[in-house]
Enzyme design. Sequence first.
Site, PDB file in Angstrom:
ATOM      1  N   HIS A  55      11.435 -20.682  35.798  1.00 50.89           N
ATOM      2  CA  HIS A  55      12.854 -21.016  36.410  1.00 50.89           C
ATOM      3  C   HIS A  55      13.024 -22.412  35.710  1.00 50.89           C
ATOM      4  O   HIS A  55      12.190 -23.100  35.394  1.00 50.89           O
ATOM      5  CB  HIS A  55      12.723 -21.347  37.893  1.00 50.89           C
ATOM      6  CG  HIS A  55      12.079 -22.619  38.518  1.00 50.89           C
ATOM      7  ND1 HIS A  55      12.563 -23.704  38.563  1.00 50.89           N
ATOM      8  CD2 HIS A  55      10.637 -22.637  38.751  1.00 50.89           C
ATOM      9  CE1 HIS A  55      11.641 -24.547  39.145  1.00 50.89           C
ATOM     10  NE2 HIS A  55      10.571 -23.941  39.039  1.00 50.89           N
ATOM     11  N   CYS A  56      14.535 -22.829  35.773  1.00 51.73           N
ATOM     12  CA  CYS A  56      14.883 -24.005  35.490  1.00 51.73           C
ATOM     13  C   CYS A  56      15.552 -24.766  36.377  1.00 51.73           C
ATOM     14  O   CYS A  56      15.342 -24.597  37.662  1.00 51.73           O
ATOM     15  CB  CYS A  56      15.799 -23.882  34.057  1.00 51.73           C
ATOM     16  SG  CYS A  56      17.095 -22.859  34.276  1.00 51.73           S
ATOM     17  N   ALA A  57      16.496 -25.564  36.268  1.00 57.36           N
ATOM     18  CA  ALA A  57      17.145 -26.399  37.148  1.00 57.36           C
ATOM     19  C   ALA A  57      18.003 -25.470  38.140  1.00 57.36           C
ATOM     20  O   ALA A  57      18.154 -25.968  39.274  1.00 57.36           O
ATOM     21  CB  ALA A  57      18.182 -27.552  36.531  1.00 57.36           C
TER      22      ALA A  57
END
Length: 670
Positions: free
Chosen positions: A26-28
């Site tokens: 996952h990222c932001a």
Amino acid sequence: MGKFEKDAKTLLDAIGGKENVSAVSHCATRIRFVLADEKKADVKAIEAIPAVKGTFTNAGQFQVIIGNDVPIFYNDFTAVSGIEGVSKEAAKAAAKSNQNPVQRVMTMLAEIFTPIIPAIIVGGLILGFRNILEGVQIQALGQKMVDGVAQFAKDGTPIYNTIVDVSQFWSGVNSFLWLPGEAIFHFLPVGIVWSVSRKMGTSQILGIVLGICLVSPQLLNAYSVASTPASEIAKNWVWDFGFFTVRKIGYQAQVIPALLAGLSLSYLEIFWRKRIPEVVSMIFVPFLSLIPALILAHTVLGPIGWTLGQWLSTAVLAGLTGPVKWLFGAIFGALYAPFVITGLHHMTNAIDTQLVADTGGTALWPMIALSNIAQGSAVFTYYLMNRHNEREAQISLPATISAYLGVTEPALFGVNVKYVYPFVAGMIGSSIAGLLSVTFNVTANAIGIGGIPGILSIQAKYMLPFFLIMLVAIAVPMILTFFFRKTGMFTKTEDESVKSPQIEAIDEAKEAAPKVDFAEIASPLAGEVKELSQATDPVFAQGVMGQGVVILPSEGELVAPVNGTVSVLFPTNHAVGIVSDEGVELLMHIGMDTVNLDGKGFEAHVAQGDRVSVGQKLVSFDIAAIQEAGLVTETPVIITNQEQFQADEQGTLPRTIGRGDKLMTATRIG
């Protein structure tokens, strides 16, 4: 029970189960899946999950937009699925198996050129500045004099002084800036071979050495090859082995020979590492990798690049003088930027020089200038769309300036090729400009500055047509870059700035919203309004999604409670999100579990991204159909950005309410 445990289980089923997930990270704002079979992902079901704000596929990854709560959602997902997350880079590596060959090449180029972008940007800005100092003739500075004799071009046009001709200070500055400016591009192959070695995980110092061997001062400079007679090259610029000779040609600013040489070095090193005992690998692996790679570079790989360049030269000359030169203009305009990527564009200098000598001008150089402008306009549009992203702005704005001054490498390698859609937009704009340039016979006096100042090199009678064509080269790429971004066309490589349409709408509405402390919200429904805590669904009743009220509708018509923008319209039309002009984010969810109706009984009258005003019809729904399915019709109306606004109900609850009546207020917190 985790906050998103239920949604996480639904998502796991909708993406095809645990066995369909090759990697997850996952990222932001989003969860990134690498799926074994993307066809098994039920996009409609995924986007119906309350916590999901949208989905899209990018760079071989299936990405699910969650928003600010993505770390919590991700933890719940890994807990319910039993899938161990991997790093973002590992997910990218796994995603490459889902990319087509073109995507893989683009990804490889981006990964190779990213580490050397800072140097390319500096070099581009410096060369652009030096172009202005030494390449722009300024009439106000007077006519150029040599030994007291006024200078004229072949067509009788006066030659005027440049800044360096009249100022010793700026002449010194121009000369000094050659060191960092020209050196960066002369020695670009060193950086490329080093970066290839770095990416491949092989010895970077060997890459540096091989790169130096491509641009050594002992070789004939690549910039001088076109003007050096073949007889002189055969006599003075060869290694003579008795039975055969090898040309001592340098590859300054050449990309293809450097890439191929670097890859050959890395693959040779990997090959020998597996076969030579470790005890003697320090001696034999470097030797057996570097020397063969160097031989290949100067006997096979380099000559291939020059052969391609010669083919290009022949094609260009025939196109400019042929009966279908307008078609050539369109093709050359489109392909010049790819030629820059390969380094083959340097061969056009010989054609320009010959055209100037034979006809007193060149029709090729205007198209080159227009191509630079087009790619600059594409990267400038990318900057405008990402100006609030500090990392992207730091690359795209200097690259824009550099391209408009005639040096496009920072724009191409830093943004356009990496993200594809600006590159395609620039190619299309350049193609149209090239067609127009050849059609109107636009001719330059000589090779000049390749960007916007290039108009100063155009013959006087063609300056007005060239100016108008410049506007085309600016406007078309800007419009297409924006269009491609909004529609998702050509956004196939990893672009952190590409968002789902829902997120785009929210961001744009937030950006335009003034900072107010208070906003009124009208009722979107007629019926009975109750406290949110009385909602059937515990997720809404506990305020997990936001604060507000719940309405039991008496009529099947949902209208806008505020002036604003439709940020979310679920595919099943059972839930609508709006960002008000004051920045209040509202969600209206018609009924409970109505997603299971798959849109039956719901009709939307707006689309995601539409502007709406208070009282405007949003969705019509069939109350009887919902009840016949055994579902309740109560509709939560909630403020989802509850960390910014506090929701306060109006009047005593429960009570009867009509559409448009005052429902609640939103008060900014802090």
